[in-house]
Motif scaffolding. Structure first.
Motif, PDB file in Angstrom:
ATOM      1  N   THR A   1     -19.156   0.323 -13.903  1.00 24.09           N
ATOM      2  CA  THR A   1     -17.770   0.456 -14.321  1.00 24.09           C
ATOM      3  C   THR A   1     -16.965  -0.643 -13.655  1.00 24.09           C
ATOM      4  O   THR A   1     -17.375  -1.225 -12.665  1.00 24.09           O
ATOM      5  N   LYS A   2     -15.793  -0.869 -14.230  1.00 25.12           N
ATOM      6  CA  LYS A   2     -14.924  -1.867 -13.636  1.00 25.12           C
ATOM      7  C   LYS A   2     -14.518  -1.418 -12.246  1.00 25.12           C
ATOM      8  O   LYS A   2     -14.045  -0.311 -12.053  1.00 25.12           O
ATOM      9  N   ALA A   3     -14.711  -2.273 -11.274  1.00 26.18           N
ATOM     10  CA  ALA A   3     -14.345  -1.904  -9.907  1.00 26.18           C
ATOM     11  C   ALA A   3     -12.834  -1.818  -9.789  1.00 26.18           C
ATOM     12  O   ALA A   3     -12.108  -2.678 -10.263  1.00 26.18           O
ATOM     13  N   PRO A   4     -12.314  -0.767  -9.137  1.00 23.81           N
ATOM     14  CA  PRO A   4     -10.885  -0.618  -8.953  1.00 23.81           C
ATOM     15  C   PRO A   4     -10.396  -1.484  -7.813  1.00 23.81           C
ATOM     16  O   PRO A   4     -11.188  -2.176  -7.169  1.00 23.81           O
ATOM     17  N   PRO A   5      -9.079  -1.440  -7.511  1.00 26.18           N
ATOM     18  CA  PRO A   5      -8.585  -2.150  -6.342  1.00 26.18           C
ATOM     19  C   PRO A   5      -9.278  -1.632  -5.090  1.00 26.18           C
ATOM     20  O   PRO A   5      -9.901  -0.565  -5.091  1.00 26.18           O
ATOM     21  N   SER A   6      -9.137  -2.357  -4.000  1.00 29.67           N
ATOM     22  CA  SER A   6      -9.820  -1.958  -2.778  1.00 29.67           C
ATOM     23  C   SER A   6      -9.426  -0.553  -2.359  1.00 29.67           C
ATOM     24  O   SER A   6     -10.184   0.152  -1.732  1.00 29.67           O
ATOM     25  N   SER A   7      -8.242  -0.106  -2.696  1.00 26.80           N
ATOM     26  CA  SER A   7      -7.847   1.281  -2.476  1.00 26.80           C
ATOM     27  C   SER A   7      -6.832   1.644  -3.546  1.00 26.80           C
ATOM     28  O   SER A   7      -6.060   0.802  -4.005  1.00 26.80           O
ATOM     29  N   LEU A   8      -6.854   2.888  -3.960  1.00 29.22           N
ATOM     30  CA  LEU A   8      -5.895   3.323  -4.964  1.00 29.22           C
ATOM     31  C   LEU A   8      -4.491   3.251  -4.368  1.00 29.22           C
ATOM     32  O   LEU A   8      -4.305   3.428  -3.165  1.00 29.22           O
ATOM     33  N   PRO A   9      -3.451   3.033  -5.196  1.00 27.16           N
ATOM     34  CA  PRO A   9      -2.107   2.753  -4.676  1.00 27.16           C
ATOM     35  C   PRO A   9      -1.360   4.002  -4.260  1.00 27.16           C
ATOM     36  O   PRO A   9      -0.138   4.067  -4.383  1.00 27.16           O
ATOM     37  N   HIS A  10      -2.055   5.007  -3.755  1.00 25.83           N
ATOM     38  CA  HIS A  10      -1.381   6.265  -3.462  1.00 25.83           C
ATOM     39  C   HIS A  10      -0.367   6.123  -2.336  1.00 25.83           C
ATOM     40  O   HIS A  10       0.695   6.748  -2.372  1.00 25.83           O
ATOM     41  N   SER A  11      -0.687   5.327  -1.317  1.00 25.55           N
ATOM     42  CA  SER A  11       0.282   5.149  -0.233  1.00 25.55           C
ATOM     43  C   SER A  11       1.540   4.467  -0.745  1.00 25.55           C
ATOM     44  O   SER A  11       2.656   4.790  -0.306  1.00 25.55           O
ATOM     45  N   LEU A  12       1.394   3.523  -1.681  1.00 25.90           N
ATOM     46  CA  LEU A  12       2.557   2.854  -2.257  1.00 25.90           C
ATOM     47  C   LEU A  12       3.387   3.809  -3.100  1.00 25.90           C
ATOM     48  O   LEU A  12       4.617   3.728  -3.128  1.00 25.90           O
ATOM     49  N   ILE A  13       2.721   4.740  -3.792  1.00 21.13           N
ATOM     50  CA  ILE A  13       3.448   5.737  -4.586  1.00 21.13           C
ATOM     51  C   ILE A  13       4.202   6.679  -3.648  1.00 21.13           C
ATOM     52  O   ILE A  13       5.371   7.011  -3.889  1.00 21.13           O
ATOM     53  N   ARG A  14       3.561   7.099  -2.559  1.00 22.16           N
ATOM     54  CA  ARG A  14       4.233   7.994  -1.623  1.00 22.16           C
ATOM     55  C   ARG A  14       5.444   7.312  -0.979  1.00 22.16           C
ATOM     56  O   ARG A  14       6.496   7.932  -0.787  1.00 22.16           O
ATOM     57  N   SER A  15       5.286   6.036  -0.620  1.00 21.57           N
ATOM     58  CA  SER A  15       6.424   5.329  -0.009  1.00 21.57           C
ATOM     59  C   SER A  15       7.559   5.162  -1.008  1.00 21.57           C
ATOM     60  O   SER A  15       8.738   5.249  -0.649  1.00 21.57           O
ATOM     61  N   ALA A  16       7.222   4.940  -2.285  1.00 28.71           N
ATOM     62  CA  ALA A  16       8.248   4.845  -3.327  1.00 28.71           C
ATOM     63  C   ALA A  16       8.992   6.166  -3.469  1.00 28.71           C
ATOM     64  O   ALA A  16      10.225   6.191  -3.632  1.00 28.71           O
ATOM     65  N   ILE A  17       8.265   7.273  -3.402  1.00 32.26           N
ATOM     66  CA  ILE A  17       8.896   8.594  -3.497  1.00 32.26           C
ATOM     67  C   ILE A  17       9.887   8.798  -2.362  1.00 32.26           C
ATOM     68  O   ILE A  17      10.990   9.317  -2.563  1.00 32.26           O
TER      69      ILE A  17
END
Length: 602
Positions: A41-57
């Motif tokens: 499968t296509k490799a995703p980013p080195s980590s999912l952007p969950h920390s960026l989503i939490r900081s945006a919230i």
């Protein structure tokens, strides 16, 4: 008007082995380990952007609650790469350089997290990351799915996690065919369909799809695709309409389900236990045409949980299970969720006899290579638990066989722990000696493998609790009171732990010191049966339960973090006489088990 090919009965299938053979299956592995990859499968980013989503919230919530319209407006501006929206989320200009599917995932997950907490929990709204969506499509294409020929439905479309990659694939194919923008839009409306109960999410899905078909919609002088229907995915009219149904449905038990719901979905309800995702699996199979493909991302608990026996029976009766792809990580796959999940891929049965396939199993992680893992153990039909292969070095043995025994036949019964402390705090205390009407309480964290369980407090032997034990007020004559020696297991473990079975022993001295004891609800108690003799001594049973062989066997049956009492009770064990003969000859527990299994099954 293009003809839409609805059925997949004649779709090419890879060569797949029958039950008696040992097919290779796949384990997604970050390092590869020198194995020949059999899927990618296509490799995703080195980590999912969950920390960026939490900081945006955090940035957004600091400015106050946003209405549904304000949330949608922010998402619309993010899609347009509006600088003010990028500043509001703290994502900055680098967001505009992300691939389309990653931008869409971040936007939809942001919208979900901006929803009021209670509403989000009611919807069980947690969206599928792009690499897992791509994996699903690649596996479906292996079994003949063609986005330009087969109608696709997502009955719980959420943030269009599956509709968007389908749209991208479809657009690429239609562009190569040289169709006009208006023809592309018409074709997309024929082939793509989504259902979403939450109005804002339905509108967001349309916004994301419009972003994919932006040039084509403008050429057709239209503003949206209009393929996402705002409705309940369990109440879709008609059936057998789609060549493929894909979904990551909401998870969770339905309490106080209506009589109409129970009557409608009784084939997948066991002992009155109604789980939303079980209903969506049944609905997906109803909506698929004969020969059509169904792929769902669901908790692994259905494979062995006693309350999913009806669902397992329904799946086997209505479909051929093609793959069960295990998602290796429990956390950070889905935003703010810790859950054991799998991708279940099925082909709806058409005319013909039941085909006894042994489905391959894939372990998915956040990179794209795969290596063989083993075969799952599924019956041809019926309600029994499904067994999974594991990465253990232990040779895989039959989980269910008439030649094997079990704990019940050995003279033992398993039952769940009694005391739910957070519901009965007033009955719980700590003291050095129980008062009249009180008995000692055993906690899950008092249990160590192969060790004597001491009477103590929940905190164990800390200075503050030294000399104290947890005590519970127990009604006179309660059947929960245990008066003799018993094995006590931790009920909550997970597959990342070294041991799934963690068992200790309350010996006769501890059991009788204060006239008996009880255990908390996060434990399982294995007790000698009173109506028969014990074929294997309790100390030996303790050591066997903590062995590598039985731990590996249990892992194959356990699809959830909770150790299942019924699965433990029914797990196939060697006949007692064979096992004791090898133990008496001086073999250790693991060796004796292997030899006894082999002899029983020869």
């Amino acid at each position: 008007m293009h003809e839409v090919r609805q059925e997949l009965i004649a779709a090419p299938q890879p060569n797949r082995p029958r039950l008696q053979s040992s097919p290779s299956t796949e384990l997604f592995d970050q390092n590869g380990g020198g194995e020949i990859p059999v899927a990618q499968t296509k490799a995703p980013p080195s980590s999912l952007p969950h920390s960026l989503i939490r900081s945006a919230i955090r940035l957004i919530e600091a400015r106050g609650h946003l209405s549904s319209e304000a949330r949608l407006d922010l998402c619309r501006r993010l899609l347009a790469n509006d600088p003010s929206a990028l500043a509001e989320t703290g994502w900055g200009p680098e967001f505009t350089t992300l691939p389309l599917d990653e931008r869409h995932y971040r936007i939809s997950a942001l919208y979900m997290r901006m929803m009021p907490t209670r509403r989000r929990q009611q919807l069980a709204a947690f969206f599928t990351p792009p690499h897992l969506c791509d994996h699903v499509f690649e596996r479906l294409e292996r079994y003949g799915y063609d986005v330009s020929q087969h109608r696709l439905l997502d009955p719980a479309s959420g943030g269009a996690a599956f509709l968007v990659p389908a749209a991208r694939r479809l657009l690429d194919q239609l562009k190569r065919q040289g169709l006009s923008g208006e023809a592309v839009v018409e074709r997309a409306r024929e082939l793509l369909a989504g259902v979403e109960i939450e109005p804002g999410l339905a509108r967001l899905s349309e916004m994301l799809l419009a972003d994919v078909f932006d040039a084509e919609l403008r050429a057709a002088d239209q503003d949206s695709l209009r393929v996402v229907n705002r409705a309940n995915g369990l109440k879709i009219s008609g059936s057998e309409q789609f060549g493929a149904v894909i979904s990551n449905p909401p998870y969770g038990r339905v309490f106080r389900a209506s009589r109409a719901t129970i009557a409608r979905w009784q084939s997948v309800i066991t002992d009155g236990h109604v789980n939303t995702y079980a209903l969506f699996i049944a609905a997906a199979l109803e909506q698929a045409r004969a020969g059509g493909l169904v792929a769902v991302i669901v908790p692994t608990s259905f494979m062995s949980g006693p309350y999913f026996a009806g669902l397992r029976e329904y799946i086997l009766a209505t479909s051929e299970v093609l793959e069960i792809n295990i998602v290796e990580k429990r956390s950070e796959v889905f935003l703010d969720v810790v859950q054991d999940t799998c991708v279940l891929i099925m082909r709806k049965r058409g005319v013909g006899a039941i085909v006894d396939w042994q489905p391959p199993t894939t372990m998915v992680v956040t990179a794209g290579k795969s290596r063989p893992l083993g075969c799952a153990d599924l019956p041809v039909s019926g309600r029994r638990a499904w067994g999974l292969p594991t990465a253990s070095d232990e040779a895989e043995l039959p989980l269910f066989d008439d030649r094997l025994s079990d704990l019940w036949e050995w003279g033992y019964q398993a039952r769940s722990g009694y005391f739910v402390w957070n519901r009965s705090r007033a009955r719980l205390t700590e003291r050095s000696t129980p008062l009249a009407g009180e008995v000692p309480l055993i906690w899950a964290n008092n249990i160590q493998p192969n060790a004597r369980i001491e009477l103590q407090t929940r905190k164990g032997g800390t200075t503050a609790s030294k000399g104290q034990i947890s005590c519970v007020t127990l009604p006179a004559g309660s059947s929960a009171l245990i008066r003799g020696p018993a094995i006590v297991l931790q009920r909550t473990t997970n597959r990342s732990q070294k041991r799934r079975i963690v068992a200790g022993l309350v010996d006769a001295e501890a059991a009788n010191r204060f006239g008996g004891f009880v255990t908390e609800n996060h434990t399982i108690v294995v007790l000698p049966r009173m109506d028969t003799s014990q074929l294997v001594p309790i100390q030996t049973v303790l050591q066997l339960l903590n062995s590598s062989v039985l731990d590996a066997q249990y892992r194959r049956l356990s699809g959830t973090v909770s150790v299942s009492t019924k699965v433990l009770q029914r797990m196939g064990l060697p006949p007692a006489k064979l096992l004791l003969r090898h133990l008496d000859a001086g073999k250790d527990e693991d060796t004796a088990l292997r030899l006894a299994y082999r002899e029983a099954l020869s």
